[in-house]
Structures are given as C-alpha cells and as structure tokens.
Design an enzyme around this catalytic site. Structure first.
Site, mmCIF file in Angstrom:
data_model
loop_
_atom_site.group_PDB
_atom_site.id
_atom_site.type_symbol
_atom_site.label_atom_id
_atom_site.label_comp_id
_atom_site.label_asym_id
_atom_site.label_seq_id
_atom_site.Cartn_x
_atom_site.Cartn_y
_atom_site.Cartn_z
ATOM 1 N N GLU A 55 32.157 93.002 94.727
ATOM 2 C CA GLU A 55 33.534 92.824 95.214
ATOM 3 C C GLU A 55 34.463 93.960 94.801
ATOM 4 O O GLU A 55 35.582 93.732 94.323
ATOM 5 C CB GLU A 55 34.072 91.458 94.749
ATOM 6 C CG GLU A 55 33.229 90.304 95.295
ATOM 7 C CD GLU A 55 33.620 88.938 94.764
ATOM 8 O OE1 GLU A 55 34.503 88.861 93.887
ATOM 9 O OE2 GLU A 55 33.013 87.938 95.203
ATOM 10 N N GLU A 94 25.746 85.206 100.530
ATOM 11 C CA GLU A 94 26.255 84.019 99.827
ATOM 12 C C GLU A 94 26.852 83.027 100.823
ATOM 13 O O GLU A 94 27.980 82.568 100.668
ATOM 14 C CB GLU A 94 27.324 84.416 98.794
ATOM 15 C CG GLU A 94 26.877 85.414 97.749
ATOM 16 C CD GLU A 94 27.964 85.729 96.721
ATOM 17 O OE1 GLU A 94 28.971 84.979 96.658
ATOM 18 O OE2 GLU A 94 27.817 86.722 95.991
#
Length: 579
Positions: A349, A455
């Site tokens: 991220e 995910e």
C-alpha cells in the site's frame, strides 16, 4: 382479429417484437468488447471507441455541437496543427467546470466510458463524472499532462433509466482539453457474452488427439479418457493461524485452494513483536502445512507503508536505528522463505501511505524491491499490492495511471527491479462497479506484467454473494489476470469482512459461490471415443491431463501426460497405440 391502439393488430405487434428481439440478439454478437487501452501520452488522440457510443459529435469534428458548458464554465473549440478538433474548458475556478453532454441512460445496463484528455500546464488528475437524478457517479480518472493526450478508461452501471449528464472535473485550475469521448451501453447479456468469449480464448483450448496403431493407421472407436491432474489458473484464499489446530479447517481449505496468503502471521509485527526477538514458529508451521498439501504461498508482507501497521517499537525509531531494523527485517524474512513462496508483497500500500518514504526518502520502495530481488533471486514475483485501484474510481490516489506511475518509478530508479515485478490488486469491494473494474484491468494490462487480485472480499449485505460472483467472474474472464486470492481467512471470532463458512465449516452463500466457480473452472475429466479417422476432440481448461487410450482389439492401454496451455502452440497430439 383483436386490434391495438391505432389499428395495429396483435399479429403485427408480435411480428415487430420478434424482429426487435432478433436485432437485439444480433447486436449481442455484433459488438464485441474493446479491451484496448493506452498508457502512453500521445501527440494526437486516437479515435473514440465504439464511434462514441451514444454520444453525439464524440470527436468534436463538428465543433461543440451536442456539448455544453458545465458549472458556469467557459468552453471553446480548438484545432491542433494537424486539424484535429477538440474542446477546451477555459478559465476554470471550480473543480467541476468543464464541457458536458446530456444523455439518457438505460436501466440495468453497463456503460463503458473512454476519453482523451490534456491540460494546459503541467499535469493534473482529471476524472469523469456522470450526474444522474440522485447522484454523482465517478466513472474513472487519469493523470492528464500538457503537450500530449492521455486516455481515460472507465465505466459505470445504470441501475435505473433516466436522464444524465457526463462531465469532467479536476481540482487543479488548469484548462482541460477533451477529445474522442465514448459512452457505450452493453446489456448484461452482452457483458456476459464478452466474458464467455474471453474465457474461451484465454482459459481454454481445443485439443485434438489421434489414436493410431504401430503402423500409423488411425484407430476408430478407441476409448479416450482425460483425467485432470491440475488446473493452471491459481485460485487461493487467506489463511489464519487457526488452521494449525483445527482439522476441519485444514480439510476444508486443502480441498479447495491452490494458493494461500497468511493473513497476518508473516507480517513484521507478528514475527518481531519486540526488537531483536524474532519468532517464525507460526508461519513456519503454516508453510509446512501448505507444502504438505501442494498449496503455493504468497509472502505477505515484507513492509507495510501505513504508519499504524508498524510494530509499535518501530514507529518512533530515529533514522539510524530504523535503517538497521529495516535492513534486518528484509534480510530475515526474505532469506528465510526464499525459494519457498511464489511472490512477495514487498511494500504494501505505498500509493496511499508513505511511512518509509517519509523516513528514508522518495526512493525507499525502490531500494526495498531491489533488496528483495537480491535475497530471493528465483522465480518469485515482486508485487506492488494496493487497494482501490479496481474498487473505487473516485480514489485519485489509486487510479490505474497513478499505480503505473509508481511502478515505473520503482523500475526506472533501479532497472533490475523490472524483472519479476507484478501488479497486486487487493479488491476490497463494497458495491462493485463492474464496468470500471474491467476498464481498470484493461489499462493496467498495458504494463505487460502479471496481474493478480490478492485480497478479494465484498462488504456484507443481502447482495454479498451476488456481488462476489460478479467480481470473481469478471477477474477470471479478463485475459490479463493470472491469479485470484480471496481475503476470507477463518477465525472463530469472525472474518475480516467476508466469511465463506460458518464456524462448523458449512458454506455460507459466499462459500456456495466459490465452490460453484471452482467446479466450473477446474480441469474436469472427459471421456469419449475416436471417430473414423482416429480423432477425439475436446475443449479443455488450461491444465495438465493424463490421457488414456484403449481399443477393443487391444489387451493394453496407452497413457500420456498432456499439458494444455495458452502459449503451447499446436494442440494436435498423436497417441500411438501398439497393436
């Protein structure tokens, strides 16, 4: 004969309705989806996709006809040196001031959107917005530059019919140039047809086998069976530490998934809870379980750029100690599992967060990727793992253009990073925008590196299972996607967002969806007989098969391993059966 308004007979009405249905059926086949996209900034824009779809004067060759100023803006037409016409939104003081066009949207319809954009100075984020009767729908965005044209590709789904208005917005006050705009509708039947065509082209192949005797003569009527050994496309799920002590969890997981990502157990805060006190007992045991069941593992993660996700003792370290701790961390975890994982989320991220960049400088991620590749020099992919690139067209930090910009930075500063880089898209969906998801994948695919959804989950609600199926089908059908991992690790206290089963490992509706798709996508056994020329033909999912041929005149059978792959060239296999 019964009459209808204006004297139209029921027979004529039936004729016209039948003719319309026939035309609509032809349209499903006649208009394939355009997977093309551009990530280059071009001197001139390309032609609008689908001829502009429902938009009038999509290429601005008729000046501003059909277009209007939005938000009390000033707009003008202009032409390039080559004579290409385009629109300019001038003297902008508010984000929403731009050129616009009113349209009428059909209900329950997917729309794909594209446009070419440029700004008068520097670079700026520009997004497309569709204003409906009750909402402002973000449909996509791009980083537009001065001096060249950038392609925005996006989309939206119209839940109900009604008037709407397409416009563009930017928080920068630069002039925005617009050209080659397209807004094209696809019914859900058409959209599903695109998926089916793509699956047939990118996930399956027609295999032709021929059985012959020792003299090369074809054997008619030979029995052929194909038993699946493995399926190529990897579908996986997150796994929690509870799998080590729960046999029902072990059985459930191992019978379904080819890939695992450890939910938290390999993260820094789990393996080094205090300085210098490393403990890999749990991830080691989870890896051993995965290996014993033929399950591949993704390394998640080496570093996480979100400040709140650092080990507590790391957050306040001064520069020298943080540098030493970070160096120890990457050497420890990557060296330990090198050659044992299929990929690494090296810096998690780093579009939304910048803990390490703030501490070490803008090139911190570049250095981490370079170190990870040196420590694991095998075939493991090095992922840039990020959220909202597929999920939220309104998140300008995570636009496909922003993602690719960051990917280029990591590679450009250290070109060796280009080997084995991969795109990791988390896929935490609330209310999926399926046309935008496909468009984002189209854009990202232009980078030419592997793409995984890493995910995947969908927020709870009555449509959770339905939305999950839409997301998974869209991902599987896209030719650029090479793997999917569900974020559904089981914990007795509840899953992160989405569970597939209850605590007794009985399927919830989401689990039923996953099981149904596994059965549909898995390489399945086939059986049949050869024709007069000794041929047997079958459409097979990419994977490995054991082919067995027997014949009534023989007392033995012949078996051979056959790999069905996208790049494997000819699929004409000859099975030589000795008489």
């Amino acid at each position: 004969m019964t009459k209808v308004d204006g004297g139209l007979t029921m027979a004529k009405l039936a004729f016209w309705l039948g003719w319309i249905a026939l035309l609509q059926g032809c349209m499903v086949k006649a208009l394939p989806y355009d997977y093309s996209a551009s990530i280059e900034c071009l001197p001139e824009p390309l032609e609008p996709q689908y001829g502009g779809g429902i938009l009038r004067n999509a290429d601005f060759n008729a000046g501003l006809r059909g277009w209007s100023p939005f938000g009390y803006s000033s707009i003008a037409e202009s032409k390039s040196a080559s004579g290409n016409g385009f629109a300019i939104a001038l003297n902008r003081s508010r984000a929403y001031q731009s050129v616009s066009q009113k349209v009428y949207l059909q209900g329950d319809t997917h729309y794909t959107l594209s446009a070419w954009l440029q700004v008068s100075d520097g670079s700026a984020d520009v997004r497309a917005v569709v204003k409906t009767a009750g909402d402002f729908v973000h449909a996509g965005g791009v980083v537009a530059k001065s001096g060249c044209w950038s392609m925005l590709k996006g989309g939206l789904t119209a839940a109900s019919p009604g008037p709407a208005e397409l416009y563009f917005e930017s928080n920068s006050t630069v002039d925005v140039w617009v050209d080659s705009v397209s807004l094209n509708p696809f019914s859900r039947a058409e959209w599903s047809a695109h998926r089916a065509d793509s699956v047939a082209a990118s996930r399956k192949k027609t295999v032709r086998l021929q059985a012959t005797d020792s003299s090369g003569n074809p054997l008619a009527g030979a029995a052929v069976s194909l038993d699946a050994v493995r399926t190529n496309f990897p579908l996986g799920a997150a796994m929690s530490r509870h799998i080590l002590t729960n046999s029902a969890y072990q059985t459930w997981f191992a019978s379904r998934f080819a890939v695992a990502t450890f939910e938290n157990e390999m993260k820094w805060y789990s393996t080094e809870p205090s300085p210098g006190r490393e403990d890999y007992t749990v991830p080691d045991a989870m890896l051993a379980f995965a290996k014993s069941n033929g399950i591949a593992v993704r390394g998640h993660n080496v570093f996480w750029d979100q400040p709140s996700q650092q080990p507590p003792w790391v957050q306040s370290l001064p520069y020298p100690q943080l540098l030493a701790a970070s160096s120890r961390r990457i050497r420890s975890v990557v060296s330990r599992y090198a050659g044992q994982v299929i990929g690494w989320d090296v810096v998690n991220e780093n579009l939304h967060f910048s803990f390490y960049e703030n501490k070490f400088g803008w090139d911190a991620s570049t250095a981490f990727y370079a170190a990870a590749r040196l420590l694991d020099a095998g075939s493991a992919l090095m992922f840039m793992n990020e959220f909202n690139t597929l999920e939220q067209p309104g998140d300008m930090a995570a636009l496909p253009a922003r993602y690719l910009q960051r990917l280029r930075q990591i590679v450009a500063a250290y070109p060796e990073n280009g080997a084995g880089m991969a795109i990791g898209l988390e896929g935490h969906f609330t209310n999926p925008n399926i046309p935008y998801m496909r468009a984002a994948l189209d854009t990202l695919a232009q980078a030419g590196v592997p793409i995984w959804l890493t995910e995947v989950d969908v927020a709870g609600g009555p449509a959770q299972a339905e939305h999950l199926e839409e997301v998974l089908r869209e991902a599987y059908a896209h030719p650029a996607v090479q793997g999917i991992v569900l974020w559904s690790a089981w914990r007795p206290e509840g899953c992160y967002v989405m569970c597939l089963t209850d605590n007794n490992f009985k399927n919830l509706p989401q689990g039923d969806v996953v099981d149904r798709l596994i059965a549909e996508w898995r390489a399945a056994p086939r059986a049949g007989a050869t024709d007069e020329q000794g041929f047997y033909e079958a459409d097979l999912v990419h994977g490995e098969y054991k082919v067995t041929v027997t014949h009534p005149a023989l007392n033995n059978s012949v078996s051979r391993s056959v790999k069905v792959e996208l790049e494997s060239g000819s699929q004409h296999y000859f099975i030589d059966v000795q008489v």
